[in-house]
Design an enzyme around this catalytic site. Structure first.
Site, PDB file in Angstrom:
ATOM      1  N   ARG A 120       0.694  -1.128  -0.022  1.00  0.00           N
ATOM      2  CA  ARG A 120       0.098  -0.013  -0.087  1.00  0.00           C
ATOM      3  C   ARG A 120       0.983   1.179  -0.014  1.00  0.00           C
ATOM      4  O   ARG A 120       1.821   1.277   0.712  1.00  0.00           O
ATOM      5  CB  ARG A 120      -0.905  -0.159   1.456  1.00  0.00           C
ATOM      6  CG  ARG A 120      -1.673   1.119   1.342  1.00  0.00           C
ATOM      7  CD  ARG A 120      -3.059   1.071   0.523  1.00  0.00           C
ATOM      8  NE  ARG A 120      -4.030   1.982   1.145  1.00  0.00           N
ATOM      9  CZ  ARG A 120      -5.141   2.133  -0.060  1.00  0.00           C
ATOM     10  NH1 ARG A 120      -5.185   1.587  -1.187  1.00  0.00           N
ATOM     11  NH2 ARG A 120      -6.222   2.850   0.611  1.00  0.00           N
ATOM     12  N   THR A 397      -9.643   0.153 -10.227  1.00  0.00           N
ATOM     13  CA  THR A 397      -8.472  -0.827  -9.740  1.00  0.00           C
ATOM     14  C   THR A 397      -8.795  -2.001 -10.206  1.00  0.00           C
ATOM     15  O   THR A 397      -9.419  -2.034 -11.337  1.00  0.00           O
ATOM     16  CB  THR A 397      -8.842  -0.949  -7.993  1.00  0.00           C
ATOM     17  OG1 THR A 397      -9.168   0.282  -7.356  1.00  0.00           O
ATOM     18  CG2 THR A 397      -8.412  -1.759  -7.341  1.00  0.00           C
ATOM     19  N   THR A 415      -4.005  -0.895  -7.173  1.00  0.00           N
ATOM     20  CA  THR A 415      -4.759   0.412  -7.919  1.00  0.00           C
ATOM     21  C   THR A 415      -3.841   1.579  -7.798  1.00  0.00           C
ATOM     22  O   THR A 415      -2.779   1.722  -7.072  1.00  0.00           O
ATOM     23  CB  THR A 415      -5.712   0.698  -6.743  1.00  0.00           C
ATOM     24  OG1 THR A 415      -6.816   1.641  -7.138  1.00  0.00           O
ATOM     25  CG2 THR A 415      -5.582   0.876  -5.329  1.00  0.00           C
ATOM     26  N   ASN A 417      -6.134   4.238  -7.307  1.00  0.00           N
ATOM     27  CA  ASN A 417      -7.516   4.897  -6.539  1.00  0.00           C
ATOM     28  C   ASN A 417      -8.347   5.132  -7.976  1.00  0.00           C
ATOM     29  O   ASN A 417      -9.226   4.369  -8.314  1.00  0.00           O
ATOM     30  CB  ASN A 417      -7.294   5.966  -5.521  1.00  0.00           C
ATOM     31  CG  ASN A 417      -8.363   6.173  -4.778  1.00  0.00           C
ATOM     32  OD1 ASN A 417      -9.244   5.453  -4.547  1.00  0.00           O
ATOM     33  ND2 ASN A 417      -8.464   7.389  -4.392  1.00  0.00           N
ATOM     34  N   ASP A 439      -7.981   7.828   0.517  1.00  0.00           N
ATOM     35  CA  ASP A 439      -8.583   6.772   1.393  1.00  0.00           C
ATOM     36  C   ASP A 439      -8.545   7.093   2.741  1.00  0.00           C
ATOM     37  O   ASP A 439      -8.822   6.326   3.693  1.00  0.00           O
ATOM     38  CB  ASP A 439      -8.018   5.505   1.004  1.00  0.00           C
ATOM     39  CG  ASP A 439      -8.614   4.938  -0.260  1.00  0.00           C
ATOM     40  OD1 ASP A 439      -9.705   5.560  -0.856  1.00  0.00           O
ATOM     41  OD2 ASP A 439      -7.904   4.094  -0.993  1.00  0.00           O
ATOM     42  N   SER A 468      -7.639   0.762   3.193  1.00  0.00           N
ATOM     43  CA  SER A 468      -8.029   0.229   2.115  1.00  0.00           C
ATOM     44  C   SER A 468      -9.472  -0.668   2.039  1.00  0.00           C
ATOM     45  O   SER A 468      -9.548  -1.356   2.978  1.00  0.00           O
ATOM     46  CB  SER A 468      -7.128  -0.573   1.166  1.00  0.00           C
ATOM     47  OG  SER A 468      -7.417  -1.048  -0.109  1.00  0.00           O
ATOM     48  N   SER A 469     -10.276  -0.907   1.177  1.00  0.00           N
ATOM     49  CA  SER A 469     -11.178  -1.817   0.903  1.00  0.00           C
ATOM     50  C   SER A 469     -10.744  -3.082   0.184  1.00  0.00           C
ATOM     51  O   SER A 469     -11.663  -3.978  -0.093  1.00  0.00           O
ATOM     52  CB  SER A 469     -12.493  -1.236   0.307  1.00  0.00           C
ATOM     53  OG  SER A 469     -12.982  -0.099   1.030  1.00  0.00           O
ATOM     54  N   GLY A 489     -13.387  -1.688  -7.093  1.00  0.00           N
ATOM     55  CA  GLY A 489     -14.847  -1.166  -6.749  1.00  0.00           C
ATOM     56  C   GLY A 489     -14.687  -0.666  -5.428  1.00  0.00           C
ATOM     57  O   GLY A 489     -15.996  -0.045  -4.893  1.00  0.00           O
ATOM     58  N   GLY A 490     -13.581   0.262  -5.147  1.00  0.00           N
ATOM     59  CA  GLY A 490     -13.898   1.007  -4.092  1.00  0.00           C
ATOM     60  C   GLY A 490     -14.482   0.512  -2.760  1.00  0.00           C
ATOM     61  O   GLY A 490     -14.207  -0.706  -2.362  1.00  0.00           O
TER      62      GLY A 490
END
Ligand code: DON
Length: 585
Positions: A120, A397, A415, A417, A439, A468-469, A489-490
């Site tokens: 990340r 992403t 990603t 973002n 984020d 993050s998701s 997909g966020g």
């Protein structure tokens, strides 16, 4: 149900491999044996599973998938293939594939071990809790989404290199795995229609920066069209330097200087020291169980694994296999609300706060949450915890799933973002930079671009990783990979992964059907259920009658998945992504 659809089910029931492969191949044109391109006709995509015995790559872009399969065919393992695919997508799928962003890789190893690589992005050292506020102290989305301040220190190069060093087969050097990406960047690729972007917000983001416009836009400012050739010579040089000198070539020296200079010239705060200090981190995955399967997923700073397990634990107390579809969706939605409320409050960078992971993924905690669910009436978000508002926007992403014949599995989501991140290419490097710092919770209880709120646990700070998701996940049965999945997909990523798992395990769907099935999503705030247009109207009406506010929303997610049976692999590319493909051999 057509023949290919029955493949996944046949495998689950233990059909012989030869038959399974024969079914898939007999229904595919000769040159597509072992692969399926999702190209919907008349806007309707058929769910298609692809069977293969020795290896499978499912991605959102076909060139990268073929590169991964070539690595597998030549004796590489799933990690080798994942590294090659990761670098390839940075060239062939630039809206989301990247070396200027970050992500997560969950690896199940043939020896039974599981691990997670956290690559990340980190906030530069000069970022603090007030960095994304305006003069009045309100969150300023321009700063966290559109301006260079939004750029996190990229993690992808460090993450892919770490994966290769620790878990590659040793049959390939990092340079071998980057070589196909270099060739595509240098020689150029002819764009397919799904790789062109017409949306004005995306074009404007690229047009804002001359270094980006000269690569990704036509001279008149319009987007590239299908059939145009995309040549990325600077990116080829950057990849070549990484291939030659390893990840240090990216994090130190001329490339790092150019990235820092470009970010600062654009008003950002990233320095060469921020780049030099970047480290990918290997973490223990979060683990849980669901109806006899083991779930292995991404730990913080992703919220994905924790919230996925929290939802599955809640749902385990219901008999979803025998509930009707409305009831199953209703209960999933109730679980979603509770998990996302916890996400907002508790999730953050584990290096700076203590995330109560053990509690959140415990069966006993799930039981207390389950007790608060009324099976007939929707719980309003306000009854779960105080809320905020929403500002939805669609971005990108990319996820890929890979398995090999040795028993390794890789689930990788990474990603920038937004599509093309902040839109800025660091001049002279070809590297598109992310806007991942959106984020963070720019201000407590203020939504980010995905409508997700957060509090102090996720406040911006130097060196921190925003929550993050992304939920790369491997489901195990008796210690062996059973399902590999994940999605872009966020905020909708975690619930997409949930629904794929429930659709396979509880609802007995083939993997292709499980991936294609209409999805719903609730993230606690706003107090709405987003339903894909394909959710049947009678189910929408039934959910509304129970008190859920159902809002139609276009598909956002793309769960590239693989089901593993003793007889073989079934790849399922998500029909929501035009270019998604499953290729096996
Ligand atoms: O890490 C996250 O949760 C987001 N930055 C992911 C963004 C995303 O999935 C956009 N895709 N459509």
């Amino acid at each position: 149900m057509n023949g290919i659809l029955s493949v996944g089910r046949a495998i689950r029931m233990g059909a012989g491999a030869a038959i399974v492969v024969a079914i898939a191949m007999s229904l595919a044109p000769a040159n597509l044996a072992g692969q399926a391109l999702n190209q919907p006709e008349s806007g309707v995509a058929k769910p298609v599973g692809v069977a293969a015995r020795d290896g499978m790559v499912v991605t959102q872009e076909a060139r990268a998938a073929r590169i991964g399969v070539d690595i597998l065919r030549n004796g590489g393992n799933a990690v080798d293939a994942a590294v090659a695919v990761g670098f390839a997508l940075a060239v062939s799928y630039p809206r989301a594939g990247n070396i200027g962003g970050g992500g997560f890789m969950v690896i199940h190893r043939a020896n039974g071990e599981d691990t997670a690589i956290d690559y990340r992005e980190t906030a530069p050292a000069a970022i603090n809790a007030k960095s994304f506020l305006d003069a009045q102290g309100n969150a300023d989305p321009q700063k966290s989404r559109m301006l260079a301040l939004a750029i996190g220190v990229p993690g992808t190069v460090a993450g892919l290199a770490l994966a290769e060093k620790e878990y590659g087969s040793g049959r390939f050097t990092l340079a071998d795995l980057i070589a196909p990406a270099i060739a595509m960047a240098r020689d150029g690729i002819t764009l397919d229609d799904d790789m062109t972007d017409e949306q004005t917000n995306i074009l404007a983001r690229l047009a804002h920066w001359p270094a980006s416009a000269k690569i990704f836009l036509k001279a008149d400012g319009g987007g590239l069209s299908a059939g145009d050739r995309l040549v990325q010579s600077d990116l080829a040089d950057t990849l070549q330097a990484i291939a030659r000198d390893g990840p240090d070539a990216f994090y130190q020296g001329p490339i790092a200087w150019k990235i820092a200079a470009a970010v600062q010239a654009a008003g950002g705060v990233m320095t060469v020291d921020d780049l030099k200090d970047y480290r990918a981190i290997e973490r223990a995955p979060v683990r849980g169980s669901y109806r006899g399967y083991d779930i292995v997923s991404m730990p913080p700073p992703s919220s994905g694994g924790v919230e996925l397990l929290e939802m599955l634990n809640i749902l385990e107390g219901y008999d979803l296999a025998h509930d009707d579809e409305t009831q199953t969706l209703f209960l999933m939605i109730e679980a979603m609300k509770r998990a996302y409320a916890d996400r907002a409050l508790f999730l953050g960078d584990p290096e700076t706060i203590k995330v109560p992971v053990t509690k959140l993924i415990s069966k006993s905690y799930a039981a207390t949450l389950r007790a608060s669910i009324d099976p007939e009436h929707a719980t309003p978000a306000s009854a779960i915890r105080a809320g905020g508002s929403n500002d939805p926007e669609g971005h990108n992403t990319t996820h890929f799933s890979i398995v090999d014949r040795f028993g390794n599995a890789v689930s990788n989501t990474y990603t920038l973002n937004f599509s093309y991140g902040v839109g800025l290419v660091a001049d002279g490097t070809g590297v598109l930079l992310n806007n991942e710092l959106d984020d963070f919770a720019a201000k407590p209880d203020t939504p980010n671009a995905y409508g997700l709120t957060g509090f102090e646990a996720n406040e911006p700070g130097p060196g921190k990783r925003p929550v993050s998701s992304m939920t790369p996940t491997v489901v195990l049965k008796d210690g062996k990979p059973f399902l590999v999945t994940g999605s872009p997909g966020g905020s909708r990523i975690i619930t997409a992964v949930l629904q794929v798992i429930v659709n396979v395990i509880d609802r007995g769907m083939t993997i292709a059907d499980a991936v294609a099935a209409p999805r719903v999503h609730n993230q606690w705030v706003p107090d709405q259920v987003f339903a894909e247009p394909t959710v049947p109207p009678d189910i929408v009406a039934a959910l509304q009658a129970r008190g859920d506010k159902v809002v139609p929303q276009r598909p956002f997610t793309s769960a590239e998945s693989i089901l593993i049976a003793p007889e073989g692999f079934i790849g399922a590319a998500d029909p929501r992504s035009h270019g998604a493909v499953a290729i096996g051999y």
